[in-house]
Scaffold this motif. Sequence first.
Motif, PDB file in Angstrom:
ATOM      1  N   VAL A 106      -4.366   9.995  -5.061  1.00  0.00           N
ATOM      2  CA  VAL A 106      -3.810   8.814  -4.408  1.00  0.00           C
ATOM      3  C   VAL A 106      -4.014   8.956  -2.899  1.00  0.00           C
ATOM      4  N   LYS A 107      -4.775   8.046  -2.304  1.00  0.00           N
ATOM      5  CA  LYS A 107      -5.096   8.104  -0.886  1.00  0.00           C
ATOM      6  C   LYS A 107      -4.054   7.352  -0.063  1.00  0.00           C
ATOM      7  N   LYS A 131      -4.815  -1.300  -6.885  1.00  0.00           N
ATOM      8  CA  LYS A 131      -6.039  -0.578  -7.195  1.00  0.00           C
ATOM      9  C   LYS A 131      -5.792   0.700  -7.986  1.00  0.00           C
ATOM     10  N   ILE A 132      -4.544   1.128  -8.045  1.00  0.00           N
ATOM     11  CA  ILE A 132      -4.254   2.385  -8.751  1.00  0.00           C
ATOM     12  C   ILE A 132      -3.273   2.163  -9.903  1.00  0.00           C
ATOM     13  N   VAL A 155      -3.844   3.226   0.193  1.00  0.00           N
ATOM     14  CA  VAL A 155      -4.516   2.545  -0.916  1.00  0.00           C
ATOM     15  C   VAL A 155      -3.625   1.425  -1.458  1.00  0.00           C
ATOM     16  N   CYS A 160       0.834  -1.210   0.000  1.00  0.00           N
ATOM     17  CA  CYS A 160       0.000   0.000   0.000  1.00  0.00           C
ATOM     18  C   CYS A 160       0.866   1.256   0.000  1.00  0.00           C
TER      19      CYS A 160
END
Length: 423
Positions: free
Chosen positions: A55-56, A63-64, A59, A42
């Motif tokens: 972009v968190k 997923k990105i 995350v 992550c």
Amino acid sequence: MQGKTRSIALVDCNNFYVSCERVFRPDLQNRPVIILSNNDGCAVSRSNEAKALGVKMGVPVFKIRDLVREHGIEVFSSNYVLYADMSNRVMSILSQFSPVREVYSIDEAFLDLTGFTDIQERARSMRERVYQETGIPVCVGIGPSKTLAKLANFVAKRHPRSNGDFNFNLLSKSQLNSVLRNIPTEEVWGIGRRLTAALSSLGVETVLQLRDADAPSMRQRFGVVMEKTMRELRGEPCIELEELAPAKKQIINSRSFGQAVTAIEDLQDALAHFVSNAAKKLRDQHSIAGMLQVFIMTDRFREDRPQYCPSVTIPLTTPTANSMTLQGWALAGLASMYKSGFHYKKAGVILSEVCDASRYQGDLFAAVPEDPALMTTLDEINARYGKGTVKLSQDGSRQSWKMRQERKSPEYTTNWDELPVCG
């Protein structure tokens, strides 16, 4: 606030892991960069450019993938050796600005600036010196308490006119109220997600509302820590600086594996390594442990595989910080609970019942206490020539369980073979 004499500064490195990478890769400036957690899972550090792309924090990178590809986001594995060394350099510089300093985390430090007549100049000098000598940008927040210093740092990072430092002690009462009115309670040190929701249900949404709430009723509802937080927001120091970190009462060393392992030999190797790390931390704080817990676990996210997550707790007849003794007990514990046929994803050890080695009163009928000379010699050699120069034979000799770091940058400052080369 002008009458307050206490001046606590919080110095915080900006996007620290990303900044460390940029020191040796100037081409990364003004480009989106993210740093991944253990096993490249992550995002744990993001440049401002990456944040702007959505972009968190936390995350999962899978997923990105499309976002990374579309915007050319640079992705790195965590390089903990590099980050720790850069942190030590930053903290060494900061120690020159105040005799009272608390290293709060790898990228944060509190300094007591009370009594200095050049506080604003000192704050600017701190920022300039750290950046000039390490390449790491920092922000400085100053207030009459640690909680307000934290909030001042939050303002320093976000207020365009702060230039990287902000001092609550220089504000009038109306100016202070205006600033606190615009900061949500979730930004207060120690106010997490659950407390934020609970405060919101009471109509307390901003720092100003929290500061001015009724202290006795808030204490009755949330406890004494909340009351201390409110008093700190009112400029009353309730949390003192800790120049020396208190000895830990429990030491945990564990890790998720880069890939699932099935053989007991791999688990033995991993646990031996974890025990060595935990025992070294014990010795560093001059402590011994009276209890050892060992655990192994399968991947709970793999519902297609059988699950098995045992643990065993071993009371030690004689408390110790000897790596060999602790390894022996840990491997015996592993043997008692290991089952073949499972894919293990994580293992770890927990040392508890920790006490000061110099104050432990031994048992008259127990075995003769272990001579610490061997462990002392081992630690001294590793301190002089580098971690892992001398180690126990089973400590990390196999590699199958090592965490995945496919995008790790070089250890620019601590490894002779990876020093940056010009040209």
